[in-house]
Design an enzyme around this catalytic site. Structure first.
Site, PDB file in Angstrom:
ATOM      1  N   CYS A 121       0.842  -1.206   0.000  1.00 56.95           N
ATOM      2  CA  CYS A 121       0.000   0.000   0.000  1.00 56.95           C
ATOM      3  C   CYS A 121       0.876   1.255   0.000  1.00 56.95           C
ATOM      4  O   CYS A 121       1.504   1.549  -1.010  1.00 56.95           O
ATOM      5  CB  CYS A 121      -0.989  -0.048   1.154  1.00 56.95           C
ATOM      6  SG  CYS A 121      -2.479   0.889   0.771  1.00 56.95           S
TER       7      CYS A 121
ATOM      8  N   HIS B 231      -3.510  -5.157   0.380  1.00 54.42           N
ATOM      9  CA  HIS B 231      -2.942  -5.688   1.636  1.00 54.42           C
ATOM     10  C   HIS B 231      -2.987  -7.216   1.649  1.00 54.42           C
ATOM     11  O   HIS B 231      -3.944  -7.799   2.169  1.00 54.42           O
ATOM     12  CB  HIS B 231      -3.744  -5.152   2.832  1.00 54.42           C
ATOM     13  CG  HIS B 231      -3.543  -3.695   3.063  1.00 54.42           C
ATOM     14  ND1 HIS B 231      -2.553  -3.210   3.879  1.00 54.42           N
ATOM     15  CD2 HIS B 231      -4.195  -2.617   2.567  1.00 54.42           C
ATOM     16  CE1 HIS B 231      -2.601  -1.888   3.897  1.00 54.42           C
ATOM     17  NE2 HIS B 231      -3.590  -1.497   3.097  1.00 54.42           N
TER      18      HIS B 231
ATOM     19  N   GLU C 202      -1.455  -9.166   3.487  1.00 50.89           N
ATOM     20  CA  GLU C 202      -1.329  -9.713   4.848  1.00 50.89           C
ATOM     21  C   GLU C 202      -2.674 -10.135   5.434  1.00 50.89           C
ATOM     22  O   GLU C 202      -2.721 -10.979   6.330  1.00 50.89           O
ATOM     23  CB  GLU C 202      -0.638  -8.701   5.778  1.00 50.89           C
ATOM     24  CG  GLU C 202      -1.425  -7.449   6.157  1.00 50.89           C
ATOM     25  CD  GLU C 202      -1.274  -6.297   5.168  1.00 50.89           C
ATOM     26  OE1 GLU C 202      -0.946  -6.555   3.991  1.00 50.89           O
ATOM     27  OE2 GLU C 202      -1.500  -5.138   5.564  1.00 50.89           O
TER      28      GLU C 202
END
Ligand code: GLN
Length: 538
Positions: free
Chosen positions: A383, A509, A511
């Site tokens: 990001c 993202h 993650e």
């Protein structure tokens, strides 16, 4: 079968790991073959945590359907592998907004609108949202600590709901602290007695106590807790600090038969527990002789571990996939400058620059990325990390000295990162970013395509700014590859440098979609690349 419900409350202090405990219970029940769903109710007044600083609240977790939520939902998804959605997290702000909007629309004409029954009814209707479909067991965690003023409507709502569902259909589990007082050389049960006392005074009688403690307690402690808290001794569970990994918590609980005891309390058949995959994952994670790989995470909220929770977890998962042992060096980006960057990053095998907002620390991130690019260190930008990578490349490779993001410098000479079109004119700050899962098309023969092994992916976003398409050509001419774009080709979602050992960055993202038993491909590939570095003896 109608849905049964588990309510998890917390006592004595915050940060006991209620979310982890709830997630562990969720995993165990799922692995016993039950269809479960999880939910967190947060007593604060923000409508969602999206407008809070990570220093206040830790990471903002984003669901597939674009909700900004509490980080405990990350634990739920990582442990159970089941997706959360907009019904998985409610706050007092959201509950009140609904009630007030209904009042304005005339939904309560003639009534005095009150906490009981209107707010409590709204909370109960939020709880029912996770019972829909074929859910067999719903788990609702109540944020905050018993005794907080803000928690009261929630506790009253679950008291009413437990009563409506009736015994055997709902269960209260209370997580509490049994501290060890060094000076006295003793474990103390009084804080737990008092916190259960608060619950009992409002009509909630916990049926199971899970006691967080530094060391194991004796039968005497167990009996005392049982007697004073009105719980059967076999339902007093100890949850000691785990030695190595949070992913051991479910096994610790299973070892004490927690899942079986819960099923008995809920009048449900005891099905076989299958933890094969989880155990296999833990075996790899805890393997002693794995090579250590050190990754620098360079961010602006580095002093607070919770601010990058999913990042650290996803790195751990990547390390499992790469068969290495992860060491993280947390670096404050504001403290990094051209003179000290080499020193700060000396000895690491990979660099990750995570997301963030505002101008503070941005130049330090750009310096970090320059160093990773020039010294050929594996780099993953996420990001804001991708946006900084684009700015760095524009400045130092394409010679656009005035390159910047308009978030940092609104009048930047070369706005390589600028506001998304859809964001122009947006004035409300809450829930208005580009949020949730979007499809991204991967370029043939790109590193992105190789890492994912597919041509189309869906990843979660949370941003207002984007790679300015006006600068795409010049960056590409200088060797940057756009590895992923939105399906219509307009938005740059992934960039990479083919003449670098491993340099990738994404606008989304990744993650949020990683779990220990299913590590995210980008993190797995990043850790593998870093492992190659560590074997080079750099
Ligand atoms: N601040 C940047 C934006 O809004 C990046 C956001 C992020 O890193 N999550 O676009």
């Amino acid at each position: 079968m109608s849905c049964k419900h588990i309510f998890v409350t917390g006592g004595v202090i915050s940060s006991l790991g209620k979310g982890l405990t709830a997630a562990s219970i969720g995993l165990l029940l799922k692995q016993r073959g039950y269809r479960i769903r999880m939910q967190k109710l947060d007593p604060y007044l923000n409508v969602d945590p999206g407008t809070m600083s990570p220093f206040q609240h830790g990471e903002v977790y984003v669901t597939e359907d674009g909700c900004e939520t509490d980080l405990d939902l990350g634990h739920y998804e990582r442990f159970t592998g089941l997706p959360c959605d907009r019904h998985s997290n409610y706050t007092t702000g959201r509950i009140y907004s609904n009630v007030i909007a209904r009042e304005r629309a005339g939904g309560y004409l003639g009534c005095t609108v009150q906490v009981i029954p209107h707010i409590t009814d709204e909370i109960k209707s939020a709880i029912r949202q996770v019972e829909v479909g074929d859910t067999e067991i719903a788990i609702t965690e109540i944020g905050g600590t018993a005794g907080d003023i803000e928690s009261q409507p929630y506790l009253e709502a679950i008291r009413q709901y437990h009563q409506e569902l009736g015994p055997g259909n709902a269960l209260y589990i209370h997580l509490t602290l049994v501290p060890y007082i060094k000076a006295a050389g003793e474990m103390k049960t009084k804080p737990s007695q008092q916190s259960v006392g608060i619950l009992r005074s409002i009509g909630i009688f916990p049926e199971m106590l899970i006691c967080r403690c530094e060391r194991s307690f004796t039968q005497e402690h167990r009996d005392k807790l049982a007697l004073f808290c009105g719980v059967r001794p076999e339902h007093v569970i100890e949850e000691c600090d785990v030695k190595n990994s949070i992913y051991e918590v479910p096994l610790d609980l299973a070892g004490q038969g927690v899942d079986e005891k819960i099923l008995r309390l809920l009048d449900l058949p005891i099905r076989q527990l299958n933890m094969e995959v989880w155990n296999g994952m833990l075996e790899g994670l805890l393997e002693e002789d794995r090579r250590e790989v050190e990754i620098a995470v360079v961010g602006k909220y580095i002093t607070l571990r919770d601010a990058y929770k999913s990042i650290y977890e996803a790195l751990t998962h990547g390390a499992i996939a790469a068969g290495v042992k992860l060491k993280v060096r947390m670096l404050e980006s504001e403290e990094i400058n051209p003179d000290n960057v080499a020193e700060k990053l000396r000895g690491v095998q990979g660099v990750l620059v995570p997301g963030g907002f505002g101008i503070r620390g941005v130049e330090g991130k750009i310096q970090t990325i320059r160093h990773a690019r020039e010294s050929r260190l594996p780099f993953l930008g996420i990001c804001l990390g991708m946006q900084c990578a684009a700015v760095e490349f524009a400045r130092n490779v394409c010679g656009l000295e005035g390159a910047n993001s308009t978030e940092a410098v609104p009048g930047a000479v070369d706005p390589v990162i600028s506001l998304l079109d859809e964001q122009r004119g947006v004035t409300d700050m809450g829930g208005t970013m580009r949020l949730g899962a979007y499809t991204c098309t991967l370029k043939d023969a790109s590193c992105a395509r190789a890492v994912y092994g597919v041509t189309e992916i869906r990843e979660r976003h949370r941003h207002r700014f984007e790679f300015n398409p006006r600068y795409r050509a010049v960056l590409e001419e200088h060797g940057m590859v756009v590895g992923g774009v939105s399906p219509d080709g307009t938005l740059v979602e992934m960039i990479e440098l083919p003449d670098h050992p491993w340099f990738m960055a994404c606008q989304f993202h990744p993650e949020f979609k990683s779990s220990p038993v299913c590590p995210h491909p980008l993190f797995a590939a990043f850790l593998k690349a870093a492992a190659v570095e560590s074997s080079d003896d750099r």
